[in-house]
Design a protein around this motif. Structure first.
Motif, short mmCIF file in Angstrom:
data_model
loop_
_atom_site.label_atom_id
_atom_site.label_comp_id
_atom_site.label_asym_id
_atom_site.label_seq_id
_atom_site.Cartn_x
_atom_site.Cartn_y
_atom_site.Cartn_z
N LEU A 13 0.84 -1.21 0.00
CA LEU A 13 0.00 0.00 0.00
C LEU A 13 0.87 1.25 0.00
CD1 LEU A 13 -2.92 -0.93 2.40
CD2 LEU A 13 -3.03 -0.52 -0.06
N LYS A 14 2.00 1.16 0.66
CA LYS A 14 2.90 2.32 0.69
C LYS A 14 3.75 2.39 -0.58
CE LYS A 14 3.48 2.35 5.70
NZ LYS A 14 4.36 1.82 6.76
N GLY A 15 3.57 1.41 -1.43
CA GLY A 15 4.33 1.41 -2.68
C GLY A 15 5.74 0.88 -2.50
N GLU A 16 5.98 0.15 -1.40
CA GLU A 16 7.34 -0.38 -1.20
C GLU A 16 7.42 -1.76 -1.84
OE1 GLU A 16 7.97 -0.28 3.02
OE2 GLU A 16 7.37 1.81 3.12
N HIS A 17 7.68 -1.76 -3.16
CA HIS A 17 7.63 -3.02 -3.88
C HIS A 17 8.88 -3.86 -3.70
CE1 HIS A 17 3.80 -2.51 -5.78
NE2 HIS A 17 4.11 -1.23 -5.98
N HIS A 18 9.92 -3.26 -3.14
CA HIS A 18 11.16 -4.03 -3.06
C HIS A 18 11.07 -5.13 -2.01
CE1 HIS A 18 11.38 -0.65 -0.24
NE2 HIS A 18 12.08 -1.45 0.52
N MET A 19 10.15 -4.97 -1.06
CA MET A 19 10.04 -5.99 -0.02
C MET A 19 9.08 -7.08 -0.46
SD MET A 19 9.94 -4.02 3.61
CE MET A 19 9.40 -5.51 4.43
N VAL A 20 9.54 -8.31 -0.54
CA VAL A 20 8.66 -9.40 -0.90
C VAL A 20 8.08 -9.97 0.40
CG1 VAL A 20 8.51 -11.67 -1.96
CG2 VAL A 20 10.02 -9.92 -2.92
N PRO A 21 6.75 -9.87 0.57
CA PRO A 21 6.17 -10.38 1.81
C PRO A 21 6.33 -11.89 1.89
CG PRO A 21 4.46 -9.76 0.25
CD PRO A 21 5.76 -9.34 -0.35
N GLU A 22 6.47 -12.39 3.10
CA GLU A 22 6.56 -13.83 3.28
C GLU A 22 5.32 -14.34 3.98
OE1 GLU A 22 10.10 -15.38 4.93
OE2 GLU A 22 11.28 -14.73 3.20
N VAL A 23 4.83 -15.48 3.53
CA VAL A 23 3.65 -16.09 4.15
C VAL A 23 3.94 -17.57 4.33
CG1 VAL A 23 1.98 -14.50 3.12
CG2 VAL A 23 2.59 -16.58 1.91
N SER A 24 3.17 -18.22 5.22
CA SER A 24 3.33 -19.66 5.36
C SER A 24 2.63 -20.35 4.21
CB SER A 24 2.73 -20.13 6.68
OG SER A 24 1.32 -20.09 6.57
N ARG A 25 2.96 -21.63 4.00
CA ARG A 25 2.35 -22.36 2.89
C ARG A 25 0.83 -22.40 3.05
NH1 ARG A 25 4.70 -25.29 -0.84
NH2 ARG A 25 6.65 -25.03 0.24
N ASN A 234 9.49 -22.19 -13.18
CA ASN A 234 10.62 -21.72 -12.39
C ASN A 234 10.27 -20.51 -11.53
OD1 ASN A 234 12.30 -23.73 -13.23
ND2 ASN A 234 13.27 -22.53 -14.85
N ILE A 235 9.56 -19.54 -12.11
CA ILE A 235 9.27 -18.33 -11.31
C ILE A 235 8.29 -18.67 -10.18
CG2 ILE A 235 7.41 -17.48 -12.87
CD1 ILE A 235 9.88 -15.27 -10.92
N ALA A 236 7.34 -19.59 -10.46
CA ALA A 236 6.41 -19.97 -9.40
C ALA A 236 7.14 -20.76 -8.32
CB ALA A 236 5.26 -20.80 -9.98
N MET A 237 8.03 -21.66 -8.73
CA MET A 237 8.77 -22.44 -7.73
C MET A 237 9.68 -21.55 -6.89
SD MET A 237 7.90 -25.53 -7.58
CE MET A 237 9.06 -26.69 -6.93
N LYS A 238 10.20 -20.50 -7.51
CA LYS A 238 11.05 -19.58 -6.77
C LYS A 238 10.27 -18.99 -5.60
CE LYS A 238 13.07 -15.35 -7.79
NZ LYS A 238 13.27 -14.31 -8.79
N LYS A 239 8.99 -18.69 -5.84
CA LYS A 239 8.15 -18.12 -4.78
C LYS A 239 7.70 -19.20 -3.80
CE LYS A 239 7.90 -13.87 -6.34
NZ LYS A 239 8.22 -12.68 -5.56
N LEU A 240 7.45 -20.41 -4.32
CA LEU A 240 6.85 -21.45 -3.49
C LEU A 240 7.88 -22.21 -2.68
CD1 LEU A 240 4.41 -22.76 -6.22
CD2 LEU A 240 3.70 -21.75 -4.06
#
Lengths: 476, 333
Positions: A13-25, A234-240
């Motif tokens: 919301l603050k526009g800070e796109h550099h931080m990738v949020p982390e969530v549990s599976r 690959n890009i999905a696995m990188k996140k998962l």
């Protein structure tokens, strides 16, 4: 599809796109609306309910104005020869079933019988371009349908626009078509799911079933489809999964049926998982050869199109437990039972007509013709008489249609069809002479969770790739 | 010098027939539907390739199974000019296509002309397959199996831009453009095969040892013929791309070389006009076979078998033999 899950974090919301949020599976699954197994309620649902009536669809509203009784000519191009015919033949059968049903009611608007010219996609891209021109300029087709290969739609799409021929591609679903080859489509539409969903679904299924995999081997056909699957997986696995490592890559030519070298290379790399987007007769040859080398005992396997072929093209020797993709589109047992009667009816009619079960191409081609019928009727209702192509196109844009596979939505901005994505795990059942999806482990995902939305800035290699990279949280 | 003594370059029959064909070809866009015109246009392009190919087969006695290489080079050079330099001028494509294919032919020729018969055929095949694999594997440069798209170019040094309706443009302006280049190619090839150089090639074809004895530098002449042949085929590749709209590795594959051989066998390689007739006829045959049956390969195969069994001299050869018989002239072996 319509349920809403918010993803927004404070940082975004603050526009800070550099931080990738982390969530549990678990959080990830909930937020994405991923459903596992909920569609197949027990083994009984594997059988089509006897109560499913093969209803003929209700005739549309009475047509307005004067309708000519000139036949409505469609050109249907698909693979009739070569290893891809196990995917292609069902496309033609689905198309013909819909045409016969519509013609039984007198044709489009009760007057114009659908006539179908068929063409073999195996003639090669250049010959296909020529054939489309011949169909339009010499045979005067009203509508062009079919096309399986992602190598062909980007070649045929621009030609269809040049020829000003209304086109409903049933497959050939590369993201490239509407992002680059035909960025502002007018005449060209595509009904089946977008291709990036394919690699992403395989990644979601594999990482859910086997969260600890890190070393990944790839075998993909050496053309745009294989590369698309490779990139999005690959890009999905990188996140998962975070720390994945590609330990082997093999790129057989499309149409190859000899995979020994690729199989031994893969085994010697000792991966945890093989991800494979080989399809059609190529895939049938691959799994049979892989069995000889005990590949399935040495690693987990995820595919995008194992169950893409006509169901009976696979044997009782097909390995169980692998992710058996259906192009993220459709498998004839789901929606299961009588949960979505349109599917049970379609499968019954298709079986009665062709004495075999449909694959996703059959469903796509069947749906395409009905997605033509509805806009024709709607346009006629508004303007009367036989509607111009432009009126049909206006009705197609933004159309939401209930197909055997579920709701399909045609996005007006890119003319691409979207429906909720599906994949599953192979199992052998005593009820069918071929492998099916394990009803307890079918995975469905709202398409909105795995594809870039309208208005998202285009990116490389695809907009969805960029969108995942920039907006998905990382599973911790 | 009186004209009667000098051998005439063209017989009266050839002048008359040529004029008739020229008028017919000029009239095509005016009387035929756009689709027919475009089909003829494809045929003319293939005919240029067939002419080039026949300089080797019919006049030098070398059967190349790798002419897809030069056709492909002409096409891909055009596509790369669009991709990397953004050029749109057809004249630039034509010059680049001819130069590039001649260069590649010069290089391949050095290796190939050292051999004859089956060894020559296999070498040309192998070298063309190298280019095919490069086009397939260098995905980032060539687009892999997806190929590269080529928009409709501007003609006549940028003065004639494509019209809004691409089909009309291809079936009118572009057709005449191809027709002019086709006529030029026919004229140049006619001069080549009737020049002392062309006669030397035929001498090599008929008896290599004797040709060498009378002072013909066999290998050098073969190499020059190889380069000229490659350049003609490359020109055809360049002209083909805008017509097709894109280029894929299919045209570098050995099967495409086989198709060029088919053109020439169909038309007859013992006559000058045979390859032209063959290319036009094959193009029609394939277009309609693909359109009317999914067993189109079977149709083409049957035609080839019947042709070899019944008309070993090809279409043009058969017509020529027939006209000789009607005129009561002796048949030629």
């Amino acid at each position: 599809m319509l349920a809403h899950h918010s993803f927004t974090t404070t940082a975004e919301l603050k526009g800070e796109h550099h931080m990738v949020p982390e969530v549990s599976r678990r959080q990830f699954m909930e937020r994405f609306g991923i459903t596992i197994g909920a569609l197949g309620a027990g083994a009984s649902s594997l059988l089509l309910p006897g109560t499913a009536q093969a209803q003929t669809p209700a005739p549309g509203p009475k047509p307005k104005g004067n309708i000519p009784d000139k036949p409505y000519k469609t050109g249907h191009m698909t693979f009739f020869t070569g290893p891809a015919a196990v995917l292609g033949e069902p496309s033609y059968k689905g198309h013909m079933l819909a045409a016969e049903e519509i013609n039984a009611q007198g044709g489009l608007l009760g007057k114009r019988k659908i006539e179908t010219l068929k063409a073999d996609e195996a003639a090669g891209t250049d010959a296909n371009v020529k054939e489309l021109r011949r169909m339009k300029l010499s045979e005067n087709i009203d509508c062009f349908t079919g096309v399986i290969s992602s190598g062909n739609t980007p070649a045929l799409g621009p030609v269809a626009e040049e020829l000003k021929v209304l086109t409903l591609f049933d497959d050939g679903c590369t993201d490239f078509l509407f992002e680059k080859a035909v960025p502002n489509p007018h005449y060209v539409f595509r009904v089946t799911n977008i291709q990036s969903a394919d690699g992403i679904m395989a990644a979601l299924a594999a990482s859910t079933a086997w969260p600890k995999i890190t070393k990944i081997a790839h075998i993909h056909p050496d053309y745009s489809y294989g590369r698309n699957a490779f990139d999005h997986f690959n890009i999905a696995m990188k996140k998962l999964s975070g720390n994945i490592e590609v330990v082997s890559e093999a790129w057989p030519k499309l149409g190859t049926t000899e995979f020994t070298a690729h199989i031994t290379k893969t085994i010697s790399a000792k991966p945890d998982l093989l991800f494979c987007s080989v399809w059609g007769g190529d895939y049938v040859a691959l799994y049979k050869q892989a069995l000889k080398y005990d590949l399935y005992k040495k690693m987990k396997v995820a595919t995008t199109l194992a169950f893409g072929v006509a169901p009976h093209a696979l044997g009782k020797d097909h390995p169980e437990g692998i992710v058996a993709g259906v192009h993220a589109n459709y498998h004839f047992l789901y929606p299961a039972g009588n949960k979505w009667p349109l599917n049970a009816q379609f499968v019954k009619k298709y079986y009665e007509r062709w004495k075999e079960y449909p694959n996703f191409e059959a469903e796509g081609a069947y749906t395409s013709l009905y997605m033509l019928k509805m806009p024709v009727e709607n346009a006629n209702h508004l303007v009367g008489g036989w509607p111009e192509d432009d009126a049909i196109i206006a009705m197609l844009e933004g159309l939401m249609y209930e197909s055997p596979a579920g709701y399909v939505y045609i996005r007006p901005d890119n003319h691409q069809g979207y429906k909720d994505a599906i994949t599953g795990f192979a199992m052998q059942s005593k009820d069918y002479p071929f492998p099916i999806h394990d009803p307890k482990r079918v995975i469905t995902v709202p398409i909105r969770s795995i594809t870039a939305p309208p208005g998202y800035a285009k990116g490389e290699p695809t907009t969805t790739y960029k969108w995942i990279d920039e907006t998905w949280p990382r599973v911790s | 010098m009186t004209p009667a003594i000098r051998p005439r370059l063209l017989s009266r029959l050839e002048v008359g027939g040529g004029l008739l064909v020229a008028v017919a070809l000029l009239a095509v866009p005016l009387v035929a539907a756009p689709f027919q015109t475009i089909t003829v246009c494809y045929g003319l392009v293939f005919a240029i390739a067939a002419l080039g190919f026949n300089l080797l087969l019919g006049y030098t006695g070398l059967l190349s199974f790798g002419h897809s290489a030069y056709f492909g080079v002409g096409a891909y050079v055009t596509a790369e000019l669009v991709k990397y330099l953004g050029w749109t001028s057809m004249e630039a494509y034509v010059v680049a296509g001819i130069v590039a294919s001649a260069l590649v032919a010069a290089l391949f020729g050095i290796v190939c002309v050292r051999y004859t018969r089956i060894f020559f055929g296999i070498l040309t095949l192998a070298l063309s397959q190298v280019l095919w694999s490069l086009a397939l594997k260098l995905f980032w440069v060539t687009g892999g199996s997806d190929g590269l798209r080529v928009p409709t170019p501007t003609l006549l040094f940028g003065t004639l831009a494509p019209t809004k309706d691409k089909m009309d443009f291809l079936a009118y302006h572009y057709y005449y453009y191809v027709l002019v280049l086709f006529a030029a190619a026919v004229a140049v090839m006619w001069l080549i095969v009737h020049s002392p150089f062309g006669k030397a090639l035929q001498a090599i074809r008929d008896n290599e040892t004797r040709a060498e004895f009378v002072g013909v530098q066999v290998r050098k002449y073969r190499w020059i013929a190889f380069v000229v042949s490659g350049a003609f085929t490359g020109l055809a590749g360049t002209l083909w791309v805008p017509l097709n709209g894109l280029t894929t590795p299919d045209i570098l594959y050995w099967q495409f070389s086989g198709r060029i051989v088919f053109f020439v066998v169909l038309g007859g390689f013992r006559t000058f006009w045979g390859p032209i007739v063959g290319a036009l006829a094959y193009n029609y045959l394939e277009t309609y076979a693909v359109g009317f049956t999914v067993y189109w390969q079977l149709v083409l195969g049957l035609v080839l078998v019947l042709l070899v069994l019944t008309l070993p001299q090809g279409l043009a050869g058969a017509v020529e033999a027939l006209s000789r018989r009607l005129r009561g002239a002796p048949a030629v072996a």
